[in-house]
Design a protein around this motif. Sequence first.
Motif, short mmCIF file in Angstrom:
data_model
loop_
_atom_site.label_atom_id
_atom_site.label_comp_id
_atom_site.label_asym_id
_atom_site.label_seq_id
_atom_site.Cartn_x
_atom_site.Cartn_y
_atom_site.Cartn_z
N UNK A 89 46.29 48.56 39.24
CA UNK A 89 47.08 48.76 38.02
C UNK A 89 48.21 47.74 37.91
N UNK A 90 48.69 47.25 39.04
CA UNK A 90 49.75 46.23 39.02
C UNK A 90 49.15 44.83 38.93
N UNK A 91 48.11 44.56 39.73
CA UNK A 91 47.59 43.20 39.86
C UNK A 91 46.82 42.73 38.64
N UNK A 92 45.98 43.59 38.06
CA UNK A 92 45.10 43.14 36.97
C UNK A 92 45.89 42.74 35.72
N UNK A 93 46.78 43.59 35.18
CA UNK A 93 47.53 43.13 33.99
C UNK A 93 48.39 41.89 34.27
N UNK A 94 48.99 41.84 35.45
CA UNK A 94 49.83 40.69 35.80
C UNK A 94 49.01 39.41 35.90
N UNK A 178 42.35 36.29 40.63
CA UNK A 178 42.08 36.72 39.26
C UNK A 178 42.81 35.85 38.25
N UNK A 179 44.03 35.45 38.57
CA UNK A 179 44.81 34.61 37.66
C UNK A 179 44.16 33.26 37.47
N UNK A 180 43.69 32.65 38.56
CA UNK A 180 43.07 31.33 38.47
C UNK A 180 41.75 31.39 37.71
N UNK A 181 40.97 32.43 37.91
CA UNK A 181 39.71 32.56 37.18
C UNK A 181 39.96 32.80 35.70
N UNK A 182 40.97 33.61 35.37
CA UNK A 182 41.31 33.84 33.97
C UNK A 182 41.74 32.54 33.30
N UNK A 183 42.58 31.78 33.97
CA UNK A 183 43.04 30.51 33.43
C UNK A 183 41.87 29.55 33.20
N UNK A 184 40.96 29.45 34.18
CA UNK A 184 39.82 28.54 34.04
C UNK A 184 38.90 28.97 32.91
N UNK A 185 38.67 30.29 32.78
CA UNK A 185 37.78 30.78 31.71
C UNK A 185 38.38 30.50 30.34
N UNK A 186 39.67 30.73 30.17
CA UNK A 186 40.32 30.51 28.88
C UNK A 186 40.32 29.02 28.53
N UNK A 187 40.62 28.16 29.51
CA UNK A 187 40.64 26.71 29.26
C UNK A 187 39.24 26.23 28.87
N UNK A 188 38.22 26.75 29.54
CA UNK A 188 36.85 26.35 29.21
C UNK A 188 36.47 26.77 27.79
N UNK A 221 35.80 36.86 33.56
CA UNK A 221 37.03 37.56 33.97
C UNK A 221 36.69 38.93 34.53
N UNK A 222 35.79 39.67 33.86
CA UNK A 222 35.39 41.00 34.34
C UNK A 222 34.72 40.91 35.69
N UNK A 223 33.91 39.88 35.91
CA UNK A 223 33.24 39.73 37.19
C UNK A 223 34.23 39.51 38.32
N UNK A 224 35.21 38.64 38.09
CA UNK A 224 36.17 38.37 39.16
C UNK A 224 37.08 39.58 39.40
N UNK A 225 37.35 40.36 38.34
CA UNK A 225 38.17 41.56 38.51
C UNK A 225 37.44 42.59 39.36
N UNK A 226 36.17 42.86 39.05
CA UNK A 226 35.42 43.85 39.82
C UNK A 226 35.21 43.41 41.27
N UNK A 227 34.98 42.12 41.47
CA UNK A 227 34.83 41.62 42.84
C UNK A 227 36.13 41.79 43.62
N UNK A 228 37.26 41.55 42.95
CA UNK A 228 38.55 41.72 43.63
C UNK A 228 38.88 43.19 43.85
N UNK A 229 38.38 44.07 43.00
CA UNK A 229 38.54 45.50 43.27
C UNK A 229 37.82 45.88 44.56
N UNK A 230 36.61 45.34 44.73
CA UNK A 230 35.89 45.59 45.98
C UNK A 230 36.64 44.98 47.16
#
Length: 297
Positions: A89-94, A178-188, A221-230
């Motif tokens: 709850x803290x890491x994903x929105x941030x 998660x932050x780096x993957x989000x940034x890369x996906x948005x830039x792409x 983004x969803x893939x990297x979030x679920x992997x990081x949850x695991x």
Amino acid sequence: MPGDFATEILGQSATKSSVEALRSELGLDKHPIPRYFEWLSNVFQGDFGSSFSGRSKVQGDQGDRSRLVVELIIPRLKNTLFLTGVSALVAIPLALLLGISAALYRNSVYDRSATGFSLITVSSPEFFTGYIFILLLATLFPVFPTIANVNEDTSLIDRFYLTALPVFTLTLVTMGHMMRMTRSAIINILSSEYIEMAKLSGATRYEVIVKHALPNAWAPIAQVITINLAYMLIGSVVVEFVFNYQGIGRLMVGSVYNRDIPVVQACALIFASTYVILNLLADLIGIISNPRLLYPK
């Protein structure tokens, strides 16, 4: 690790006959492969067996019985899920906020600072980050306790306070990825032609990100979030050991030391099943957000 529960519990001074008698009582004298398939068959029937180290008799409705593995795991699993849930709850929105803002201000000082900080957090192991928090927020500035000692009677507010340092640790070690993957996906996505058309049509920066970029960036983004949850659940093994948090990871470490095979097998099954289910969920989210993945190129 050499030896088994019988040699570990009886010690080096035990006679060979006493060790063999205990091994026969526990079923450790059987070959590992038949023992494994017997355990697997019982698992499908909901029976995870009894703990070796919990062999002290527990008074039950039908007399004395050994401590069941399920009885040991359920309260510890609840603690681990609480720790993982609060960290998520803290890491994903941030991470989403930092990733999107860094993509919007690409190559700026803010972008480079956020990217550099995320690289540091990704590169730092959990135990190192945990000890840094203990040094800063528990020793030099005693704000939070070093030991996250919770039980069933602990109130929700006290639980948040006691688990603050483990939550900070899990948040940092997963947020950067998660932050780096989000940034890369948005830039792409922002380099796509339809984004340029949206800009030329007079869409604001907010509309470009929310209405055009994010819907197509949700799959990675969803893939990297679920992997990081695991990873949060599995990484909690080290974090729980550092902060002596009574979760399933701490239970598994103690069971490995004690050679308590039924408990180790049950914990490993939970970790593996969680990882597989979350990866499957990530693929399903990717297909739902981008139906083109259903069709071959």
